[in-house]
Motif scaffolding. Structure first.
Motif, mmCIF file in Angstrom:
data_model
loop_
_atom_site.group_PDB
_atom_site.id
_atom_site.type_symbol
_atom_site.label_atom_id
_atom_site.label_comp_id
_atom_site.label_asym_id
_atom_site.label_seq_id
_atom_site.Cartn_x
_atom_site.Cartn_y
_atom_site.Cartn_z
ATOM 1 N N LYS A 7 36.453 24.769 53.847
ATOM 2 C CA LYS A 7 37.360 25.269 52.819
ATOM 3 C C LYS A 7 37.464 26.788 52.912
ATOM 4 C CE LYS A 7 36.635 21.518 49.579
ATOM 5 N NZ LYS A 7 36.307 21.149 48.217
ATOM 6 N N THR A 8 38.582 27.310 52.417
ATOM 7 C CA THR A 8 38.821 28.746 52.388
ATOM 8 C C THR A 8 38.891 29.191 50.935
ATOM 9 O OG1 THR A 8 40.058 28.622 54.447
ATOM 10 C CG2 THR A 8 40.425 30.572 53.092
ATOM 11 N N ALA A 9 38.410 30.386 50.675
ATOM 12 C CA ALA A 9 38.460 30.932 49.316
ATOM 13 C C ALA A 9 39.780 31.655 49.093
ATOM 14 C CB ALA A 9 37.296 31.883 49.091
ATOM 15 N N TYR A 10 40.362 31.436 47.928
ATOM 16 C CA TYR A 10 41.584 32.124 47.505
ATOM 17 C C TYR A 10 41.342 32.670 46.108
ATOM 18 C CZ TYR A 10 43.645 29.548 51.349
ATOM 19 O OH TYR A 10 43.911 29.037 52.593
ATOM 20 N N VAL A 11 41.723 33.913 45.885
ATOM 21 C CA VAL A 11 41.595 34.532 44.572
ATOM 22 C C VAL A 11 42.998 34.781 44.034
ATOM 23 C CG1 VAL A 11 40.775 36.541 43.285
ATOM 24 C CG2 VAL A 11 39.395 35.602 45.173
ATOM 25 N N VAL A 12 43.231 34.340 42.811
ATOM 26 C CA VAL A 12 44.540 34.474 42.179
ATOM 27 C C VAL A 12 44.356 35.185 40.839
ATOM 28 C CG1 VAL A 12 46.546 33.233 41.285
ATOM 29 C CG2 VAL A 12 45.284 32.312 43.248
ATOM 30 N N VAL A 13 45.130 36.245 40.637
ATOM 31 C CA VAL A 13 45.131 36.957 39.363
ATOM 32 C C VAL A 13 46.488 36.722 38.706
ATOM 33 C CG1 VAL A 13 44.976 39.206 38.235
ATOM 34 C CG2 VAL A 13 43.542 38.714 40.237
ATOM 35 N N CYS A 14 46.472 36.208 37.498
ATOM 36 C CA CYS A 14 47.693 35.947 36.741
ATOM 37 C C CYS A 14 47.723 36.893 35.541
ATOM 38 C CB CYS A 14 47.708 34.504 36.231
ATOM 39 S SG CYS A 14 47.548 33.262 37.517
ATOM 40 N N ARG A 15 48.859 37.491 35.300
ATOM 41 C CA ARG A 15 49.024 38.369 34.143
ATOM 42 C C ARG A 15 49.918 37.672 33.121
ATOM 43 N NH1 ARG A 15 45.626 42.589 33.795
ATOM 44 N NH2 ARG A 15 47.168 43.610 32.511
ATOM 45 N N ASP A 16 49.517 37.732 31.859
ATOM 46 C CA ASP A 16 50.309 37.135 30.793
ATOM 47 C C ASP A 16 51.605 37.910 30.585
ATOM 48 O OD1 ASP A 16 48.246 35.369 30.422
ATOM 49 O OD2 ASP A 16 47.672 36.100 28.446
ATOM 50 N N GLY A 17 52.642 37.204 30.172
ATOM 51 C CA GLY A 17 53.907 37.829 29.828
ATOM 52 C C GLY A 17 53.852 38.359 28.402
ATOM 53 N N PRO A 18 54.978 38.840 27.898
ATOM 54 C CA PRO A 18 55.016 39.441 26.564
ATOM 55 C C PRO A 18 54.642 38.484 25.431
ATOM 56 C CG PRO A 18 57.218 39.362 27.533
ATOM 57 C CD PRO A 18 56.258 38.902 28.584
ATOM 58 N N LYS A 19 54.802 37.196 25.641
ATOM 59 C CA LYS A 19 54.444 36.210 24.604
ATOM 60 C C LYS A 19 53.181 35.448 24.999
ATOM 61 C CE LYS A 19 59.195 35.667 23.120
ATOM 62 N NZ LYS A 19 60.302 34.753 22.903
ATOM 63 N N GLY A 20 52.297 36.126 25.713
ATOM 64 C CA GLY A 20 51.094 35.489 26.242
ATOM 65 C C GLY A 20 50.254 34.763 25.212
ATOM 66 N N ALA A 21 50.002 35.391 24.084
ATOM 67 C CA ALA A 21 49.158 34.771 23.057
ATOM 68 C C ALA A 21 49.792 33.474 22.535
ATOM 69 C CB ALA A 21 48.910 35.748 21.913
ATOM 70 N N THR A 22 51.087 33.481 22.343
ATOM 71 C CA THR A 22 51.794 32.304 21.850
ATOM 72 C C THR A 22 51.752 31.178 22.882
ATOM 73 O OG1 THR A 22 53.259 33.691 20.547
ATOM 74 C CG2 THR A 22 54.020 31.452 20.995
ATOM 75 N N VAL A 23 52.004 31.524 24.127
ATOM 76 C CA VAL A 23 51.994 30.529 25.205
ATOM 77 C C VAL A 23 50.590 29.962 25.381
ATOM 78 C CG1 VAL A 23 52.354 30.180 27.675
ATOM 79 C CG2 VAL A 23 53.975 31.555 26.363
ATOM 80 N N ARG A 24 49.580 30.821 25.370
ATOM 81 C CA ARG A 24 48.195 30.338 25.487
ATOM 82 C C ARG A 24 47.861 29.363 24.368
ATOM 83 N NH1 ARG A 24 44.364 32.716 28.680
ATOM 84 N NH2 ARG A 24 45.149 34.369 30.013
ATOM 85 N N ALA A 25 48.195 29.716 23.139
ATOM 86 C CA ALA A 25 47.887 28.853 21.995
ATOM 87 C C ALA A 25 48.559 27.487 22.131
ATOM 88 C CB ALA A 25 48.311 29.534 20.693
ATOM 89 N N GLU A 26 49.792 27.488 22.611
ATOM 90 C CA GLU A 26 50.538 26.238 22.729
ATOM 91 C C GLU A 26 50.017 25.336 23.847
ATOM 92 O OE1 GLU A 26 55.101 24.657 23.538
ATOM 93 O OE2 GLU A 26 54.759 26.787 23.141
ATOM 94 N N PHE A 27 49.631 25.925 24.978
ATOM 95 C CA PHE A 27 49.318 25.115 26.155
ATOM 96 C C PHE A 27 47.839 24.997 26.506
ATOM 97 C CE2 PHE A 27 53.779 26.236 26.777
ATOM 98 C CZ PHE A 27 54.308 24.984 27.011
ATOM 99 N N THR A 28 46.938 25.599 25.736
ATOM 100 C CA THR A 28 45.517 25.537 26.074
ATOM 101 C C THR A 28 44.985 24.112 26.200
ATOM 102 O OG1 THR A 28 45.002 27.751 25.288
ATOM 103 C CG2 THR A 28 43.184 26.174 25.324
ATOM 104 N N PRO A 29 45.273 23.197 25.282
ATOM 105 C CA PRO A 29 44.731 21.833 25.452
ATOM 106 C C PRO A 29 45.189 21.170 26.759
ATOM 107 C CG PRO A 29 45.490 22.148 23.210
ATOM 108 C CD PRO A 29 45.967 23.345 24.002
ATOM 109 N N GLU A 30 46.473 21.286 27.098
ATOM 110 C CA GLU A 30 46.987 20.719 28.352
ATOM 111 C C GLU A 30 46.367 21.416 29.564
ATOM 112 O OE1 GLU A 30 51.338 20.214 28.590
ATOM 113 O OE2 GLU A 30 51.299 20.561 26.428
#
Length: 75
Positions: A7-30
């Motif tokens: 296997k090969t290691a891959y590092v991914v950094v994701c930055r939240d958009g302007p509505k990050g908190a709202t999106v996180r709250a909505e989709f965290t369980p999924e």
């Protein structure tokens, strides 16, 4: 016997958009349910913070997969 170098290691950094908190709250369980299905291909995964005690501003994933295509599929 499989090699630990299959296997090969891959590092991914994701930055939240302007509505990050709202999106996180909505989709965290999924999101967490999905993470459970790919745990064996994750070395590290979690939120990123700009400051201690502040809200998350993104996510970091360290994947161990057999291909870049599979890493992209997971993300």
């Amino acid at each position: 016997m499989s090699s630990r170098f299959e296997k090969t290691a891959y590092v991914v950094v994701c930055r939240d958009g302007p509505k990050g908190a709202t999106v996180r709250a909505e989709f965290t369980p999924e999101h967490m349910a999905y993470i459970e299905t790919v745990l064996e291909e994750l070395n590290v995964a979690g939120p990123l913070f700009d400051q201690a005690g502040g809200p998350p501003v993104g996510s970091l994933y360290c994947l161990a997969t057999k291909s870049l295509a599979r890493a992209r599929e997971i993300i």
